[in-house]
Design a protein around this motif. Structure first.
Motif, PDB file in Angstrom:
ATOM      1  N   ILE A 132       0.783  -1.282   0.001  1.00  0.00           N
ATOM      2  CA  ILE A 132      -0.181   0.099   0.072  1.00  0.00           C
ATOM      3  C   ILE A 132       0.825   1.237  -0.038  1.00  0.00           C
ATOM      4  CG2 ILE A 132      -1.872  -1.115   1.128  1.00  0.00           C
ATOM      5  CD1 ILE A 132      -1.030   0.176   3.734  1.00  0.00           C
ATOM      6  N   THR A 133       2.150   1.141  -0.434  1.00  0.00           N
ATOM      7  CA  THR A 133       3.056   2.350  -0.301  1.00  0.00           C
ATOM      8  C   THR A 133       2.280   3.447  -1.257  1.00  0.00           C
ATOM      9  OG1 THR A 133       4.333   1.409  -2.088  1.00  0.00           O
ATOM     10  CG2 THR A 133       4.912   1.022   0.057  1.00  0.00           C
ATOM     11  N   VAL A 134       1.862   3.075  -2.367  1.00  0.00           N
ATOM     12  CA  VAL A 134       1.300   4.347  -3.393  1.00  0.00           C
ATOM     13  C   VAL A 134       0.089   4.801  -2.705  1.00  0.00           C
ATOM     14  CG1 VAL A 134       0.136   4.716  -5.330  1.00  0.00           C
ATOM     15  CG2 VAL A 134       1.816   2.975  -5.422  1.00  0.00           C
ATOM     16  N   GLN A 135      -0.993   4.070  -2.034  1.00  0.00           N
ATOM     17  CA  GLN A 135      -1.974   4.599  -1.478  1.00  0.00           C
ATOM     18  C   GLN A 135      -1.491   5.628  -0.153  1.00  0.00           C
ATOM     19  OE1 GLN A 135      -1.603   1.766  -2.142  1.00  0.00           O
ATOM     20  NE2 GLN A 135      -3.803   0.945  -3.418  1.00  0.00           N
ATOM     21  N   GLU A 136      -0.573   5.184   0.447  1.00  0.00           N
ATOM     22  CA  GLU A 136       0.015   5.841   1.532  1.00  0.00           C
ATOM     23  C   GLU A 136       0.757   7.237   1.155  1.00  0.00           C
ATOM     24  OE1 GLU A 136       2.714   3.406   3.620  1.00  0.00           O
ATOM     25  OE2 GLU A 136       1.488   2.685   4.942  1.00  0.00           O
ATOM     26  N   LYS A 137       1.265   7.329   0.182  1.00  0.00           N
ATOM     27  CA  LYS A 137       1.894   8.496  -0.588  1.00  0.00           C
ATOM     28  C   LYS A 137       0.775   9.277  -1.047  1.00  0.00           C
ATOM     29  CE  LYS A 137       6.343   6.686  -1.848  1.00  0.00           C
ATOM     30  NZ  LYS A 137       7.309   6.568  -3.127  1.00  0.00           N
ATOM     31  N   THR A 138      -0.303   8.752  -1.468  1.00  0.00           N
ATOM     32  CA  THR A 138      -1.332   9.668  -2.007  1.00  0.00           C
ATOM     33  C   THR A 138      -2.024  10.359  -0.828  1.00  0.00           C
ATOM     34  OG1 THR A 138      -1.512   8.049  -3.849  1.00  0.00           O
ATOM     35  CG2 THR A 138      -3.378   9.560  -3.412  1.00  0.00           C
ATOM     36  N   PHE A 139      -2.389   9.432   0.231  1.00  0.00           N
ATOM     37  CA  PHE A 139      -2.890  10.064   1.520  1.00  0.00           C
ATOM     38  C   PHE A 139      -2.228  11.343   1.831  1.00  0.00           C
ATOM     39  CE2 PHE A 139      -3.882   9.987   6.161  1.00  0.00           C
ATOM     40  CZ  PHE A 139      -5.204  10.296   5.886  1.00  0.00           C
TER      41      PHE A 139
END
Length: 45
Positions: A12-19
């Motif tokens: 979920i690294t992409v989702q964490e960066k987006t958040f």
């Protein structure tokens, strides 16, 4: 349906960066709005 969901396996690294980016821009936007309101109040006194 033999696959069971295993908590914590998905990357979920992409989702964490987006958040994090979303929270950053919302914070900056809120601070900007507050500063703008203070400036408008000071100018119109």
């Amino acid at each position: 349906m033999s696959d069971e969901h295993k908590h914590g396996e998905m990357d979920i690294t992409v989702q964490e960066k987006t958040f994090e980016g979303f929270i950053r821009y919302v914070t900056y936007g809120g601070v900007f709005c507050i500063c703008l309101l203070i400036f408008i109040y000071a100018v119109n006194g």
